[in-house]
Design an enzyme around this catalytic site. Structure first.
Site, PDB file in Angstrom:
ATOM      1  N   ASN A   1       0.840  -1.209   0.000  1.00  0.00           N
ATOM      2  CA  ASN A   1       0.000   0.000   0.000  1.00  0.00           C
ATOM      3  C   ASN A   1       0.872   1.255   0.000  1.00  0.00           C
ATOM      4  O   ASN A   1       0.568   2.221  -0.684  1.00  0.00           O
ATOM      5  CB  ASN A   1      -0.960   0.004   1.190  1.00  0.00           C
TER       6      ASN A   1
ATOM      7  N   HIS B   1      -8.352  -1.379   5.553  1.00  0.00           N
ATOM      8  CA  HIS B   1      -8.522  -2.721   6.119  1.00  0.00           C
ATOM      9  C   HIS B   1      -9.139  -3.648   5.062  1.00  0.00           C
ATOM     10  O   HIS B   1     -10.088  -3.257   4.385  1.00  0.00           O
ATOM     11  CB  HIS B   1      -9.427  -2.657   7.357  1.00  0.00           C
TER      12      HIS B   1
HETATM   13  C1  GRF Z   1      -3.221  -4.650   3.949  1.00  0.00           C
HETATM   14  O1  GRF Z   1      -4.053  -5.719   3.602  1.00  0.00           O
HETATM   15  C2  GRF Z   1      -3.967  -3.624   4.759  1.00  0.00           C
HETATM   16  O2  GRF Z   1      -5.305  -3.520   4.420  1.00  0.00           O
HETATM   17  C3  GRF Z   1      -3.835  -4.164   6.167  1.00  0.00           C
HETATM   18  O3  GRF Z   1      -2.529  -4.696   6.216  1.00  0.00           O
HETATM   19  C4  GRF Z   1      -2.130  -5.098   4.906  1.00  0.00           C
HETATM   20  C5  GRF Z   1      -0.818  -4.408   4.623  1.00  0.00           C
HETATM   21  O4  GRF Z   1      -0.242  -4.826   3.410  1.00  0.00           O
HETATM   22  N1  GRF Z   1      -4.108  -3.130   7.135  1.00  0.00           N
HETATM   23  P1  GRF Z   1       0.986  -4.032   2.804  1.00  0.00           P
HETATM   24  O5  GRF Z   1       2.067  -3.967   3.881  1.00  0.00           O
HETATM   25  O6  GRF Z   1       0.508  -2.659   2.431  1.00  0.00           O
HETATM   26  O7  GRF Z   1       1.433  -4.825   1.621  1.00  0.00           O
END
Ligand code: GRF
Length: 202
Positions: free
Chosen positions: A15, A110
């Site tokens: 993300n 989330h």
């Molecule tokens: C994502 O699925 C987010 O929604 C959750 O933790 C995960 C993080 O993934 N809160 P990344 O580290 O961004 O790949």
């Protein structure tokens, strides 16, 4: 005025990468001034280094309690003149102290349609429970886990042929699309919270 924001991440940082790309492309009109992690080995820090973004790592174990840890983070954030905070896979809850330092200025993503499937196993639980769909939620953060006023949600249908891996990829793809979109709106003051209700100006 162009705002400054920090991303908090404890893990892979996919993300974070989508956010870095959205700042670069001009979709998010704000400066990603700092990436903070509570995990020294988080791949998110590597992504920030590659993008030339300042990083900060602090180990909670070096502090007497969580609030002293948070006080140190807040001091650093003030140094960077951070206006708002974006959580991207940050695995710690905040105390009331931290939330009050940044009222309605902390966002989270989330991988479920909250309030369904809170916690770390959301995608797995939806898949194992043979749900017809799951989704993604972007919300304001409060002291409780995966809780706070919802800004945007998008459903992800679960097809009969989906494996857990396919479903995870679909959910993450939606995160990478809607989170930068929400951050872009928030950075331009197009998302407001009035009496606990979220108003979006598209
Ligand atoms: C994502 O699925 C987010 O929604 C959750 O933790 C995960 C993080 O993934 N809160 P990344 O580290 O961004 O790949």
């Amino acid at each position: 005025m162009r705002k400054k924001f920090a991303v908090f991440a404890s893990g892979n940082g996919s993300n974070l990468q989508a956010i870095i790309d959205a700042v670069k492309s001009g979709q998010i009109k704000a400066d990603l001034a700092l990436v903070f992690s509570d995990k020294q080995k988080a791949y998110a820090l590597e992504r920030a280094r590659t993008a030339g973004i300042p990083i900060l790592y602090l180990d909670i174990k070096a502090y007497a309690d969580k609030q002293s840890f948070e006080r140190d983070i807040v001091m650093k954030l003030k140094g960077y003149k951070i206006d708002f905070i974006v959580l991207a896979g940050y695995m710690k809850l905040f105390t009331e102290y931290f939330i009050h330092e940044y009222p309605n200025k902390i966002l989270n993503v989330h991988p479920s349609m909250l309030p369904l499937y809170k916690g770390m196993e959301s995608i797995k639980e939806a898949f194992a429970g043979k749900a017809k769909s799951t989704g993604v939620t972007v919300h304001f953060v409060d002291e409780k886990m995966d809780h706070g006023p919802i800004i945007l949600q998008e459903a992800v249908p679960i097809e009969t042929n989906d494996t857990l891996e396919i479903l995870e990829a679909k959910v993450h793809a939606v995160e990478h699309k809607i989170y930068p979109h929400v951050i872009a709106l928030f950075a331009e003051d197009k998302i407001r919270l009035k009496n606990g209700k979220v108003e979006i100006e598209e």
